[in-house]
Structure formats: structure tokens, C-alpha cells
Design a protein around this motif. Structure first.
Motif, short mmCIF file in Angstrom:
data_model
loop_
_atom_site.label_atom_id
_atom_site.label_comp_id
_atom_site.label_asym_id
_atom_site.label_seq_id
_atom_site.Cartn_x
_atom_site.Cartn_y
_atom_site.Cartn_z
N CYS A 82 14.26 -53.57 81.09
CA CYS A 82 14.99 -53.56 82.48
C CYS A 82 14.16 -54.51 83.00
N ASP A 83 14.99 -55.54 83.80
CA ASP A 83 14.22 -56.41 84.52
C ASP A 83 13.86 -55.82 86.07
N HIS A 84 14.53 -54.68 86.55
CA HIS A 84 14.23 -54.06 87.42
C HIS A 84 12.89 -53.12 87.72
N CYS A 85 12.79 -52.41 86.59
CA CYS A 85 11.86 -51.14 86.48
C CYS A 85 11.08 -51.43 85.28
N GLY A 86 11.25 -52.40 84.38
CA GLY A 86 10.38 -52.66 83.33
C GLY A 86 10.61 -51.64 82.08
N ALA A 87 11.44 -50.81 82.09
CA ALA A 87 11.76 -49.67 81.03
C ALA A 87 12.38 -50.50 79.90
N HIS A 88 12.01 -49.99 78.70
CA HIS A 88 12.85 -50.44 77.35
C HIS A 88 13.98 -49.84 77.51
N VAL A 89 14.93 -50.65 76.94
CA VAL A 89 16.34 -50.44 76.70
C VAL A 89 16.62 -50.95 75.23
N SER A 90 17.69 -50.50 74.71
CA SER A 90 18.10 -50.69 73.33
C SER A 90 18.86 -52.08 73.20
N GLU A 91 18.90 -52.71 72.26
CA GLU A 91 19.47 -53.98 72.07
C GLU A 91 21.07 -53.90 72.41
N ARG A 92 21.27 -52.73 71.91
CA ARG A 92 22.98 -52.27 72.33
C ARG A 92 23.32 -52.30 73.92
N PHE A 93 22.13 -51.62 74.75
CA PHE A 93 22.31 -51.54 76.16
C PHE A 93 22.27 -52.89 76.61
N ALA A 94 21.39 -53.75 76.25
CA ALA A 94 21.30 -54.99 76.67
C ALA A 94 22.50 -56.00 76.35
N ARG A 95 22.98 -55.70 75.37
CA ARG A 95 24.38 -56.50 74.99
C ARG A 95 25.42 -56.02 76.01
#
Length: 49
Positions: free
Chosen positions: A4-17
Motif C-alpha cells: 500500500c502506498d499510503h501505509c506501506g502494508a503488504h497487499v496481494s497481487e490480486r488486491f493490487a490488480r
């Protein structure tokens, strides 16, 4: 691994898509916004930039 570019938390590839904007920027994730409102929070944060 996308983050996440706001908080830096990891997100899945699916979430990013699904939630990244056209340039790949992720403005909200489950760690920094309510799950039900991620799209709305992302739009609000994009307008403030």
C-alpha cells in the motif's frame, strides 16, 4: 510484492490488480481503511493529491 502506498502494508497481487490505479498506485488497503470502503477511500485520497 506489492505494498500500500499510503501505509506501506503488504497487499496481494490480486488486491493490487483490483484496487491500484492506472499507474499502479495503491492508495488504500485493509490495514489503513475499512474493508467495505477501500474504493471510496482510495478515490478520496486521490483527489487530495
Amino acid at each position: 510484492m506489492p505494498n500500500c502506498d499510503h501505509c506501506g502494508a503488504h497487499v496481494s497481487e490480486r488486491f493490487a490488480r483490483v484496487f491500484a490505479d492506472e499507474s499502479g498506485y495503491i492508495r488504500a488497503c485493509p490495514a489503513c481503511s475499512a474493508n467495505a470502503g477501500i474504493a471510496e477511500v482510495a478515490r478520496e485520497r486521490a483527489q487530495k493529491v
